[in-house]
Design a protein around this motif. Structure first.
Motif, PDB file in Angstrom:
ATOM      1  N   MET A   1       0.873  -1.180   0.000  1.00  0.00           N
ATOM      2  CA  MET A   1       0.000   0.000   0.000  1.00  0.00           C
ATOM      3  C   MET A   1       0.905   1.224   0.000  1.00  0.00           C
ATOM      4  O   MET A   1       2.080   1.132   0.300  1.00  0.00           O
ATOM      5  CB  MET A   1      -0.884   0.014   1.251  1.00  0.00           C
ATOM      6  CG  MET A   1      -0.078   0.177   2.545  1.00  0.00           C
ATOM      7  SD  MET A   1      -1.089   0.385   4.037  1.00  0.00           S
ATOM      8  CE  MET A   1      -1.836  -1.214   4.209  1.00  0.00           C
ATOM      9  N   ALA A   2       0.314   2.371  -0.356  1.00  0.00           N
ATOM     10  CA  ALA A   2       1.074   3.625  -0.336  1.00  0.00           C
ATOM     11  C   ALA A   2       0.641   4.468   0.861  1.00  0.00           C
ATOM     12  O   ALA A   2      -0.365   4.172   1.501  1.00  0.00           O
ATOM     13  CB  ALA A   2       0.832   4.390  -1.634  1.00  0.00           C
ATOM     14  N   HIS A   3       1.391   5.525   1.119  1.00  0.00           N
ATOM     15  CA  HIS A   3       1.007   6.430   2.200  1.00  0.00           C
ATOM     16  C   HIS A   3      -0.372   7.037   1.956  1.00  0.00           C
ATOM     17  O   HIS A   3      -1.117   7.292   2.904  1.00  0.00           O
ATOM     18  CB  HIS A   3       2.059   7.539   2.341  1.00  0.00           C
ATOM     19  CG  HIS A   3       3.423   7.017   2.667  1.00  0.00           C
ATOM     20  ND1 HIS A   3       4.443   6.982   1.745  1.00  0.00           N
ATOM     21  CD2 HIS A   3       3.918   6.464   3.798  1.00  0.00           C
ATOM     22  CE1 HIS A   3       5.520   6.446   2.301  1.00  0.00           C
ATOM     23  NE2 HIS A   3       5.223   6.115   3.545  1.00  0.00           N
ATOM     24  N   SER A   4      -0.704   7.244   0.681  1.00  0.00           N
ATOM     25  CA  SER A   4      -2.000   7.853   0.367  1.00  0.00           C
ATOM     26  C   SER A   4      -3.152   6.995   0.892  1.00  0.00           C
ATOM     27  O   SER A   4      -4.182   7.516   1.301  1.00  0.00           O
ATOM     28  CB  SER A   4      -2.132   8.054  -1.143  1.00  0.00           C
ATOM     29  OG  SER A   4      -1.880   6.841  -1.820  1.00  0.00           O
ATOM     30  N   TYR A   5      -2.951   5.662   0.867  1.00  0.00           N
ATOM     31  CA  TYR A   5      -4.010   4.777   1.365  1.00  0.00           C
ATOM     32  C   TYR A   5      -4.256   5.055   2.842  1.00  0.00           C
ATOM     33  O   TYR A   5      -5.397   5.186   3.290  1.00  0.00           O
ATOM     34  CB  TYR A   5      -3.603   3.321   1.141  1.00  0.00           C
ATOM     35  CG  TYR A   5      -4.687   2.313   1.464  1.00  0.00           C
ATOM     36  CD1 TYR A   5      -5.662   1.994   0.530  1.00  0.00           C
ATOM     37  CD2 TYR A   5      -4.724   1.681   2.698  1.00  0.00           C
ATOM     38  CE1 TYR A   5      -6.657   1.065   0.816  1.00  0.00           C
ATOM     39  CE2 TYR A   5      -5.711   0.748   3.005  1.00  0.00           C
ATOM     40  CZ  TYR A   5      -6.675   0.449   2.051  1.00  0.00           C
ATOM     41  OH  TYR A   5      -7.658  -0.477   2.349  1.00  0.00           O
TER      42      TYR A   5
ATOM     43  N   GLU B   1      -3.597   7.716   4.451  1.00  0.00           N
ATOM     44  CA  GLU B   1      -4.118   9.068   4.647  1.00  0.00           C
ATOM     45  C   GLU B   1      -5.571   9.215   4.203  1.00  0.00           C
ATOM     46  O   GLU B   1      -6.279  10.112   4.672  1.00  0.00           O
ATOM     47  CB  GLU B   1      -3.261  10.075   3.874  1.00  0.00           C
ATOM     48  CG  GLU B   1      -1.858  10.191   4.437  1.00  0.00           C
ATOM     49  CD  GLU B   1      -0.932  10.888   3.455  1.00  0.00           C
ATOM     50  OE1 GLU B   1      -0.295  11.868   3.853  1.00  0.00           O
ATOM     51  OE2 GLU B   1      -0.856  10.458   2.287  1.00  0.00           O
ATOM     52  N   ALA B   2      -5.995   8.352   3.280  1.00  0.00           N
ATOM     53  CA  ALA B   2      -7.370   8.463   2.779  1.00  0.00           C
ATOM     54  C   ALA B   2      -8.380   8.014   3.826  1.00  0.00           C
ATOM     55  O   ALA B   2      -9.558   8.336   3.724  1.00  0.00           O
ATOM     56  CB  ALA B   2      -7.538   7.644   1.503  1.00  0.00           C
ATOM     57  N   PHE B   3      -7.923   7.267   4.824  1.00  0.00           N
ATOM     58  CA  PHE B   3      -8.802   6.842   5.912  1.00  0.00           C
ATOM     59  C   PHE B   3      -8.647   7.824   7.066  1.00  0.00           C
ATOM     60  O   PHE B   3      -7.633   8.503   7.184  1.00  0.00           O
ATOM     61  CB  PHE B   3      -8.429   5.423   6.371  1.00  0.00           C
ATOM     62  CG  PHE B   3      -8.835   4.355   5.394  1.00  0.00           C
ATOM     63  CD1 PHE B   3     -10.005   3.635   5.571  1.00  0.00           C
ATOM     64  CD2 PHE B   3      -8.042   4.077   4.282  1.00  0.00           C
ATOM     65  CE1 PHE B   3     -10.386   2.653   4.653  1.00  0.00           C
ATOM     66  CE2 PHE B   3      -8.414   3.102   3.378  1.00  0.00           C
ATOM     67  CZ  PHE B   3      -9.590   2.386   3.565  1.00  0.00           C
TER      68      PHE B   3
ATOM     69  N   GLU C   1      -4.791   5.680  10.773  1.00  0.00           N
ATOM     70  CA  GLU C   1      -3.926   4.600  10.305  1.00  0.00           C
ATOM     71  C   GLU C   1      -4.564   3.248  10.623  1.00  0.00           C
ATOM     72  O   GLU C   1      -4.545   2.321   9.802  1.00  0.00           O
ATOM     73  CB  GLU C   1      -2.564   4.734  10.999  1.00  0.00           C
ATOM     74  CG  GLU C   1      -1.502   3.792  10.499  1.00  0.00           C
ATOM     75  CD  GLU C   1      -0.164   4.071  11.167  1.00  0.00           C
ATOM     76  OE1 GLU C   1      -0.110   4.028  12.425  1.00  0.00           O
ATOM     77  OE2 GLU C   1       0.822   4.336  10.446  1.00  0.00           O
TER      78      GLU C   1
ATOM     79  N   ASP D   1       5.081   3.802   8.061  1.00  0.00           N
ATOM     80  CA  ASP D   1       5.792   5.059   8.349  1.00  0.00           C
ATOM     81  C   ASP D   1       5.082   6.324   7.879  1.00  0.00           C
ATOM     82  O   ASP D   1       5.720   7.352   7.683  1.00  0.00           O
ATOM     83  CB  ASP D   1       7.202   5.011   7.752  1.00  0.00           C
ATOM     84  CG  ASP D   1       7.178   5.151   6.241  1.00  0.00           C
ATOM     85  OD1 ASP D   1       6.163   4.756   5.634  1.00  0.00           O
ATOM     86  OD2 ASP D   1       8.147   5.670   5.677  1.00  0.00           O
ATOM     87  N   THR D   2       3.773   6.277   7.732  1.00  0.00           N
ATOM     88  CA  THR D   2       3.079   7.496   7.283  1.00  0.00           C
ATOM     89  C   THR D   2       3.157   8.581   8.350  1.00  0.00           C
ATOM     90  O   THR D   2       3.374   9.751   8.042  1.00  0.00           O
ATOM     91  CB  THR D   2       1.615   7.177   6.945  1.00  0.00           C
ATOM     92  OG1 THR D   2       1.581   6.134   5.984  1.00  0.00           O
ATOM     93  CG2 THR D   2       0.892   8.411   6.398  1.00  0.00           C
ATOM     94  N   TYR D   3       2.978   8.189   9.613  1.00  0.00           N
ATOM     95  CA  TYR D   3       2.978   9.188  10.689  1.00  0.00           C
ATOM     96  C   TYR D   3       4.147   8.932  11.645  1.00  0.00           C
ATOM     97  O   TYR D   3       5.096   9.693  11.691  1.00  0.00           O
ATOM     98  CB  TYR D   3       1.638   9.166  11.416  1.00  0.00           C
ATOM     99  CG  TYR D   3       0.456   9.395  10.481  1.00  0.00           C
ATOM    100  CD1 TYR D   3       0.326  10.590   9.774  1.00  0.00           C
ATOM    101  CD2 TYR D   3      -0.516   8.415  10.285  1.00  0.00           C
ATOM    102  CE1 TYR D   3      -0.748  10.805   8.902  1.00  0.00           C
ATOM    103  CE2 TYR D   3      -1.595   8.623   9.431  1.00  0.00           C
ATOM    104  CZ  TYR D   3      -1.702   9.815   8.741  1.00  0.00           C
ATOM    105  OH  TYR D   3      -2.758  10.015   7.890  1.00  0.00           O
TER     106      TYR D   3
END
Lengths: 446, 446
Positions: free
Chosen positions: B194-198, B200-202, B205, B225-227
């Motif tokens: 998955m990407a970070h955008s996934y 973030e879209a929710f 996390e 590692d998105t946040y």
């Protein structure tokens, strides 16, 4: 080029979004996080290929069959994918403009699955074409008015790259390309001389030169370094006289050795032979630094054939680009991971006519005084819009921006990019978005 | 891909040859003059695309029209070009083999115009694919048995390069590719998370991870590692337990930060959560040097996603390849320009089973003791011949050669290539050819 030209994770995510009805508008922003070493600017390129891709975006039946069999997607997933095309809005910096780090090259607003699925291809086209255009622009700066031609077709990374290198180098002022198919496709000037093999296929260099002059009397450029360069120049000059070739139609190409010293000897031989208009072309592993040394030394070279190092952007063959979700369903979003944080919301870049820094703003902000926006609408609801899509427009934009760009940003070593400031509204949005995220996390949102 | 995908000078030369009836057999040899910095070997790649190109080589009507109008070629020239197809013989080192500087990758023997016209495309395909395969092979060596997957599609130089990078990295042992179209075309394993955008879209996390686990229970790799990476790992581990995901189907991907330190913390969190089989994948700007540091440090990473730096061969995006005429009409030829001299005649490379140097010989020479030839016939009179064209064969050749390659040649810094010796017969031919050329020149041949 089809929708399957994407990373698997884009498809997984799109399927997941579609199953959950997460199809509200998403905005993604594509930008370079940093400029590569010794780069003071980037030249935008690749948008034309991106728009072609978006206009044709769909999964065909074979592709859906592959996804069914290989990924085990269900019929409802496949039906949803089969219905997809690109129906979004695109804002972009038109090709030929100069940009800096953190300035969006393109922003896509579309239903989340659509905007997600196109990531890989948009990144690919914009990253490599911008890298190559930038490298070619640096050669243009180094050449200081001397002619440049693209000789890169033999060592670019494949066919698509060869076409793109010819096109983007022409966009930044190269006078022609050796790549015939690219010249044909993009209406560029095809340029070519002879190879060493031609000289070797004849019993002597003189015999080869004579044959070439007979066959191409209008564009007779002799390659003189197959055996001994100075001898080669003398043979070329002698033949040009013997065959009464018009001085302005004659040239020699130097492809090895000390190009500065050899070009001076060559000029003298040609002048002494009464061929003052005969041109000297140099080639062989040239890049912007080699060209700059020759130009600064005053080498009498009229034209530079620039190949591999431009066509692969040898010292910076990629850019640290990212395609980041900045808004979904009206909610600004951002990444907060250290060193890779992103700014939320759709954006605009405003440029002042003077050489002050650009300003990165929210899309809807009012223009700062005396400034013009760089991002313009290029696609609406999946249809191309706006003007300036012609290749001549891209060339004109580059010429304009090159004239605007400060000397310090054009320096080939240790340049000073113009830089970009964030608007107060953008900073405020970033702070608010981070705070909202932290409070949701603190509340243990599940 | 058509015959027009060539440099203009190839067409000028071919026209000149055709007008003069210079259509006797010519042999061209394609080789790398030097290995790039820090390369101890090259892995041959690109031959499959070359053979496809040769098999289909022709000028179509639109192309001939272009040549008529743009280059002013006459009807007799165009008729001669229209009749051209590739009818020659090709010897080559099959894909997957390891070679060194000055060893021919391919040798083409055909009517001079045919052999000349294909130069640009053969150089393009073999140069970039060999550069990328070599870069990928270095990652393979660094990984020391850990899994590698190709993540390069987003920053290769265009579409053709993306397909090639997926294919040649698989040839040297990569376990899969993120590029779905390439996986489909070449039968590779598609890999994706998955990407970070996934994330973030929710709204959180945790919500994103839960949705992904529901949708892909068989292959649930969480991007953490998105946040905050450590929080992300804890959330992933907690969810895996809560949802009773099988440990062996779970993984996390680390895409930023100190991958060594983070992988250890991650391993501990996963182990403590009773997920000993959960896998750790690392990505983000990796190359062979970064992988080697992590492997040597003992970082508990199971799989490396290798993207841009492999896909563009970042530190050596091209090779110093040349396609040189070595024989025409039975006469051996050579270039004598300083630093770029070439060796005459068709050649063979013999390799000894031990790690002694290779021997570069004339094509027809007898094999040295206990040695095998690297160049084999792959096309005769324009038709493909021989076996070993399957992708599995190329993979097997690489595995064989990797096992054979001495440690000193495999070193990633300051390696010692195995090297190549010239046979006495080849030296003798070079001397004789140079002497014959000098005496013709001295006699003032015109």
């Amino acid at each position: 080029m089809t929708a399957l030209h994407t990373d698997l994770y884009e498809i997984r995510m799109a399927v997941s979004y579609l199953r959950r009805g997460m199809t509200e508008p998403a905005t993604f922003s594509l930008f370079a996080r940093d400029l590569p070493h010794d780069r003071g600017f980037l030249v935008c390129a690749g948008l034309a290929d991106c728009l072609d891709f978006l206009a044709r975006f769909h999964f065909d039946d074979d592709e859906l069959d592959y996804l069914r069999e290989e990924l085990g997607l269900g019929e409802r997933d496949l039906e949803a994918l089969a219905r997809l095309c690109f129906e979004g809005d695109v804002w972009a910096v038109p090709e030929g403009h100069v940009v800096f780090a953190n300035e969006p090259l393109i922003e896509v607003t579309a239903s989340l699955p659509q905007a997600q699925l196109v990531e890989t291809t948009l990144l690919n086209f914009l990253t490599f074409q911008t890298a190559v255009a930038t490298k070619a622009a640096r050669c243009r700066i180094a050449a200081d008015g001397a002619e440049l031609v693209d000789f890169s077709a033999r060592r670019t990374h494949g066919v698509h790259a060869a076409f793109a290198a010819a096109r983007v180098s022409a966009m930044v002022g190269f006078a022609g390309t050796s790549h015939v198919a690219a010249a044909s496709r993009f209406g560029l000037r095809p340029v070519g001389t002879m190879a060493h093999s031609y000289v070797e296929a004849f019993p002597s260099e003189r015999a080869a030169f004579r044959a070439f002059a007979e066959d191409f009397p209008d564009a007779t450029v002799f390659l003189v370094d197959t055996y001994d360069t100075v001898n080669g120049v003398r043979t070329a000059a002698d033949l040009a006289k013997t065959l009464h070739l018009p001085s302005a139609r004659v040239g020699v190409r130097l492809d090895s050795g000390d190009l500065d010293a050899l070009s001076r000897v060559t000029r003298k031989i040609l002048d002494d032979a009464g061929l003052p208009e005969a041109r000297i072309m140099a080639s062989g592993g040239l890049d912007e630094h080699a060209i700059l040394r020759l130009v600064r030394a005053g080498a009498p070279i009229d034209s530079y054939g620039v190949g591999t190092k431009m066509g692969v952007s040898a010292d910076a063959p990629s850019l640290d680009t990212a395609y980041k979700l900045v808004e979904y369903a009206g909610r600004p979003v951002m990444k907060t991971s250290p060193g890779k944080a992103t700014l939320p919301g759709a954006k605009q870049v405003y440029r002042n006519g003077s050489a002050g820094p650009d300003v990165l703003t929210r899309r809807a902000e009012q223009a700062p005084h005396d400034s013009l926006p760089l991002l313009v609408p290029v696609m609406r609801a999946g249809e191309r819009v706006g003007s300036g899509h012609e290749f001549a427009d891209a060339r004109a934009r580059f010429e304009h921006d090159l004239a605007w760009l400060p000397e310090a940003a054009k320096r080939l070593r240790v340049p000073e990019p113009v830089g970009v400031q964030r608007s107060a509204q953008l900073d405020e949005l970033a702070e608010r978005t981070a705070k909202a995220f932290r409070s949701r996390e603190a509340a243990g949102w599940r």
